[in-house]
Design a protein around this motif. Structure first.
Motif, PDB file in Angstrom:
ATOM      1  N   HIS A 160      -0.983   0.740  16.625  1.00  0.00           N
ATOM      2  CA  HIS A 160      -0.990   0.631  15.161  1.00  0.00           C
ATOM      3  C   HIS A 160      -2.418   0.399  14.658  1.00  0.00           C
ATOM      4  O   HIS A 160      -3.175  -0.385  15.241  1.00  0.00           O
ATOM      5  CB  HIS A 160      -0.091  -0.541  14.731  1.00  0.00           C
ATOM      6  CG  HIS A 160      -0.276  -0.942  13.304  1.00  0.00           C
ATOM      7  ND1 HIS A 160      -0.960  -2.091  12.930  1.00  0.00           N
ATOM      8  CD2 HIS A 160       0.094  -0.330  12.152  1.00  0.00           C
ATOM      9  CE1 HIS A 160      -0.975  -2.163  11.615  1.00  0.00           C
ATOM     10  NE2 HIS A 160      -0.332  -1.130  11.119  1.00  0.00           N
ATOM     11  N   ILE A 161      -2.788   1.091  13.595  1.00  0.00           N
ATOM     12  CA  ILE A 161      -4.125   0.920  13.013  1.00  0.00           C
ATOM     13  C   ILE A 161      -3.985  -0.037  11.833  1.00  0.00           C
ATOM     14  O   ILE A 161      -3.315   0.289  10.840  1.00  0.00           O
ATOM     15  CB  ILE A 161      -4.696   2.279  12.553  1.00  0.00           C
ATOM     16  CG1 ILE A 161      -4.798   3.233  13.751  1.00  0.00           C
ATOM     17  CG2 ILE A 161      -6.053   2.087  11.893  1.00  0.00           C
ATOM     18  CD1 ILE A 161      -5.024   4.685  13.361  1.00  0.00           C
ATOM     19  N   LYS A 220      -2.839   9.142  16.766  1.00  0.00           N
ATOM     20  CA  LYS A 220      -3.246   7.730  16.717  1.00  0.00           C
ATOM     21  C   LYS A 220      -2.525   7.003  15.583  1.00  0.00           C
ATOM     22  O   LYS A 220      -2.323   7.557  14.498  1.00  0.00           O
ATOM     23  CB  LYS A 220      -4.762   7.607  16.506  1.00  0.00           C
ATOM     24  CG  LYS A 220      -5.576   8.226  17.618  1.00  0.00           C
ATOM     25  CD  LYS A 220      -5.431   7.443  18.916  1.00  0.00           C
ATOM     26  CE  LYS A 220      -6.240   8.076  20.034  1.00  0.00           C
ATOM     27  NZ  LYS A 220      -5.944   7.549  21.352  1.00  0.00           N
ATOM     28  N   GLY A 221      -2.203   5.737  15.840  1.00  0.00           N
ATOM     29  CA  GLY A 221      -1.562   4.919  14.819  1.00  0.00           C
ATOM     30  C   GLY A 221      -0.189   5.453  14.437  1.00  0.00           C
ATOM     31  O   GLY A 221       0.321   6.400  15.049  1.00  0.00           O
ATOM     32  N   VAL A 222       0.381   4.831  13.426  1.00  0.00           N
ATOM     33  CA  VAL A 222       1.713   5.255  12.967  1.00  0.00           C
ATOM     34  C   VAL A 222       1.599   6.616  12.275  1.00  0.00           C
ATOM     35  O   VAL A 222       2.431   7.514  12.493  1.00  0.00           O
ATOM     36  CB  VAL A 222       2.312   4.198  12.007  1.00  0.00           C
ATOM     37  CG1 VAL A 222       3.738   4.570  11.641  1.00  0.00           C
ATOM     38  CG2 VAL A 222       2.283   2.804  12.633  1.00  0.00           C
ATOM     39  N   CYS A 223       0.530   6.782  11.486  1.00  0.00           N
ATOM     40  CA  CYS A 223       0.349   8.045  10.754  1.00  0.00           C
ATOM     41  C   CYS A 223       0.143   9.210  11.712  1.00  0.00           C
ATOM     42  O   CYS A 223       0.778  10.269  11.570  1.00  0.00           O
ATOM     43  CB  CYS A 223      -0.851   7.939   9.808  1.00  0.00           C
ATOM     44  SG  CYS A 223      -0.588   6.792   8.451  1.00  0.00           S
ATOM     45  N   TYR A 239      -2.248  10.613   3.487  1.00  0.00           N
ATOM     46  CA  TYR A 239      -3.319  11.111   4.346  1.00  0.00           C
ATOM     47  C   TYR A 239      -3.095  12.617   4.473  1.00  0.00           C
ATOM     48  O   TYR A 239      -1.959  13.071   4.641  1.00  0.00           O
ATOM     49  CB  TYR A 239      -3.274  10.456   5.726  1.00  0.00           C
ATOM     50  CG  TYR A 239      -3.884   9.072   5.739  1.00  0.00           C
ATOM     51  CD1 TYR A 239      -5.240   8.894   5.989  1.00  0.00           C
ATOM     52  CD2 TYR A 239      -3.109   7.942   5.494  1.00  0.00           C
ATOM     53  CE1 TYR A 239      -5.815   7.621   5.989  1.00  0.00           C
ATOM     54  CE2 TYR A 239      -3.671   6.666   5.494  1.00  0.00           C
ATOM     55  CZ  TYR A 239      -5.024   6.519   5.745  1.00  0.00           C
ATOM     56  OH  TYR A 239      -5.594   5.268   5.745  1.00  0.00           O
ATOM     57  N   ASP A 257       2.340   7.412   3.525  1.00  0.00           N
ATOM     58  CA  ASP A 257       2.347   6.147   4.278  1.00  0.00           C
ATOM     59  C   ASP A 257       2.597   5.000   3.304  1.00  0.00           C
ATOM     60  O   ASP A 257       1.924   4.908   2.269  1.00  0.00           O
ATOM     61  CB  ASP A 257       0.978   5.986   4.960  1.00  0.00           C
ATOM     62  CG  ASP A 257       0.857   4.678   5.731  1.00  0.00           C
ATOM     63  OD1 ASP A 257       1.876   4.019   5.979  1.00  0.00           O
ATOM     64  OD2 ASP A 257      -0.287   4.333   6.104  1.00  0.00           O
ATOM     65  N   TRP A 297       0.853  -1.198   0.000  1.00  0.00           N
ATOM     66  CA  TRP A 297       0.000   0.000   0.000  1.00  0.00           C
ATOM     67  C   TRP A 297       0.880   1.236   0.000  1.00  0.00           C
ATOM     68  O   TRP A 297       1.858   1.306   0.761  1.00  0.00           O
ATOM     69  CB  TRP A 297      -0.888  -0.011   1.248  1.00  0.00           C
ATOM     70  CG  TRP A 297      -2.075   0.909   1.216  1.00  0.00           C
ATOM     71  CD1 TRP A 297      -3.325   0.606   0.776  1.00  0.00           C
ATOM     72  CD2 TRP A 297      -2.141   2.274   1.681  1.00  0.00           C
ATOM     73  NE1 TRP A 297      -4.162   1.698   0.934  1.00  0.00           N
ATOM     74  CE2 TRP A 297      -3.458   2.729   1.487  1.00  0.00           C
ATOM     75  CE3 TRP A 297      -1.206   3.156   2.237  1.00  0.00           C
ATOM     76  CZ2 TRP A 297      -3.881   4.013   1.823  1.00  0.00           C
ATOM     77  CZ3 TRP A 297      -1.615   4.447   2.573  1.00  0.00           C
ATOM     78  CH2 TRP A 297      -2.943   4.853   2.367  1.00  0.00           C
ATOM     79  N   CYS A 331      -5.165  -1.412   8.760  1.00  0.00           N
ATOM     80  CA  CYS A 331      -6.119  -1.296   7.642  1.00  0.00           C
ATOM     81  C   CYS A 331      -6.136  -2.618   6.875  1.00  0.00           C
ATOM     82  O   CYS A 331      -7.140  -2.972   6.284  1.00  0.00           O
ATOM     83  CB  CYS A 331      -5.720  -0.159   6.715  1.00  0.00           C
ATOM     84  SG  CYS A 331      -5.884   1.450   7.491  1.00  0.00           S
ATOM     85  N   ALA A 350      -8.587   1.449   2.542  1.00  0.00           N
ATOM     86  CA  ALA A 350      -7.950   1.797   3.817  1.00  0.00           C
ATOM     87  C   ALA A 350      -8.891   2.627   4.670  1.00  0.00           C
ATOM     88  O   ALA A 350      -9.896   3.156   4.183  1.00  0.00           O
ATOM     89  CB  ALA A 350      -6.677   2.586   3.532  1.00  0.00           C
ATOM     90  N   CYS A 351      -8.550   2.762   5.954  1.00  0.00           N
ATOM     91  CA  CYS A 351      -9.382   3.576   6.847  1.00  0.00           C
ATOM     92  C   CYS A 351      -9.342   5.029   6.381  1.00  0.00           C
ATOM     93  O   CYS A 351      -8.316   5.505   5.884  1.00  0.00           O
ATOM     94  CB  CYS A 351      -8.934   3.439   8.299  1.00  0.00           C
ATOM     95  SG  CYS A 351      -7.192   3.592   8.546  1.00  0.00           S
ATOM     96  N   GLU A 369       6.103  -0.745   8.040  1.00  0.00           N
ATOM     97  CA  GLU A 369       5.495   0.509   7.578  1.00  0.00           C
ATOM     98  C   GLU A 369       6.471   1.673   7.728  1.00  0.00           C
ATOM     99  O   GLU A 369       7.295   1.679   8.647  1.00  0.00           O
ATOM    100  CB  GLU A 369       4.243   0.751   8.440  1.00  0.00           C
ATOM    101  CG  GLU A 369       3.441   1.979   8.102  1.00  0.00           C
ATOM    102  CD  GLU A 369       2.033   1.925   8.738  1.00  0.00           C
ATOM    103  OE1 GLU A 369       1.685   0.904   9.376  1.00  0.00           O
ATOM    104  OE2 GLU A 369       1.296   2.898   8.582  1.00  0.00           O
ATOM    105  N   ILE A 384      -7.931   9.317  10.553  1.00  0.00           N
ATOM    106  CA  ILE A 384      -7.016   8.952  11.647  1.00  0.00           C
ATOM    107  C   ILE A 384      -6.863  10.179  12.552  1.00  0.00           C
ATOM    108  O   ILE A 384      -6.427  11.243  12.088  1.00  0.00           O
ATOM    109  CB  ILE A 384      -5.639   8.519  11.099  1.00  0.00           C
ATOM    110  CG1 ILE A 384      -5.787   7.286  10.188  1.00  0.00           C
ATOM    111  CG2 ILE A 384      -4.671   8.244  12.240  1.00  0.00           C
ATOM    112  CD1 ILE A 384      -4.512   6.867   9.480  1.00  0.00           C
ATOM    113  N   ASP A 414       3.129   0.712   3.229  1.00  0.00           N
ATOM    114  CA  ASP A 414       3.036  -0.545   3.991  1.00  0.00           C
ATOM    115  C   ASP A 414       3.620  -1.686   3.169  1.00  0.00           C
ATOM    116  O   ASP A 414       3.450  -1.730   1.940  1.00  0.00           O
ATOM    117  CB  ASP A 414       1.570  -0.910   4.260  1.00  0.00           C
ATOM    118  CG  ASP A 414       0.910   0.055   5.227  1.00  0.00           C
ATOM    119  OD1 ASP A 414       1.559   1.029   5.629  1.00  0.00           O
ATOM    120  OD2 ASP A 414      -0.262  -0.167   5.554  1.00  0.00           O
TER     121      ASP A 414
HETATM  122  N1  SME Z   1      -1.317   1.658   9.619  1.00  0.00           N
HETATM  123  C1  SME Z   1      -1.627   3.062   9.626  1.00  0.00           C
HETATM  124  C2  SME Z   1      -3.019   3.306   9.123  1.00  0.00           C
HETATM  125  C3  SME Z   1      -3.102   3.550   7.659  1.00  0.00           C
HETATM  126  S1  SME Z   1      -2.992   2.171   6.742  1.00  0.00           S
HETATM  127  O1  SME Z   1      -1.768   1.474   7.002  1.00  0.00           O
HETATM  128  C4  SME Z   1      -3.186   2.455   5.158  1.00  0.00           C
HETATM  129  C5  SME Z   1      -1.439   3.628  11.011  1.00  0.00           C
HETATM  130  O2  SME Z   1      -1.223   2.891  11.968  1.00  0.00           O
HETATM  131  O3  SME Z   1      -1.517   4.839  11.138  1.00  0.00           O
END
Ligand code: SME
Length: 170
Positions: free
Chosen positions: A113-114, A89-92, A64, A140, A60, A116, A81-82, A123, A85, A142
């Protein structure tokens, strides 16, 4: 780099492969030409995702974009994808909050980690700034492979995001 495979009773087979560094060295000037003179950010981000995917075939690749207190899904290539965000929160959201690149060797070891896609294992998230040095989004990427991303990716992807910023005034 060239790999030569010798198979018994047959001619040798030569497979030319190039290193990650060489791939970026080839890719970045092409992206520079691709976006030069085009001021539409979304169009440029869409083509950049495609160019990265065509070069590396990751799981991916996408952007964002900052919208108030959230990151909202922008142009991407890969599985759905989500869409939103929250900050931090999450990696992003972490890369946004810290305004720094985040490299995650194994997403299962990154708290918050989110996911998706359950296929994602490693990542990299790189911040994207505007001409006033305000963060406007993140890139981002992946991978299905553990530890896919390193300092080489960080160096070239930060250079790429800088190229996008410089192009914003055209
Ligand atoms: N994994 C990301 C979310 C976005 S998806 O990977 C496309 C995160 O933890 O922010």
């Amino acid at each position: 780099m060239a790999i030569t495979i010798f198979a018994p009773m047959s001619e040798s087979l030569q497979i030319n492969t190039i290193s990650k560094k060489e791939s970026y060295e080839t890719l970045l000037p092409q992206i520079h030409s691709l976006i030069a003179g085009e001021g539409n950010l979304i169009a440029n981000l869409a083509n950049i995702c495609s160019a990265i995917q065509m070069t590396f075939d990751h799981l991916w690749t996408g952007f964002y974009l900052v919208e108030k207190n959230q990151l909202v899904l922008g142009p991407f290539q890969g599985p759905i994808a989500c869409t939103r965000i929250p900050m931090g929160k999450g990696v992003c959201g972490t890369a946004w909050n810290n305004q720094q690149t985040v490299i995650v060797k194994n997403v299962n070891e990154f708290e918050g980690h989110i996911a998706c896609s359950s296929d994602s294992v490693s990542e990299i998230v790189v911040p994207l700034f505007d001409l006033k040095n305000q963060i406007i989004g993140v890139l981002d990427i992946d991978s299905i492979h553990e530890g896919m991303f390193d300092k080489i990716d960080q160096q070239y992807l930060e250079e790429l995001c800088g190229m996008i910023t410089k192009n914003l005034d055209c």
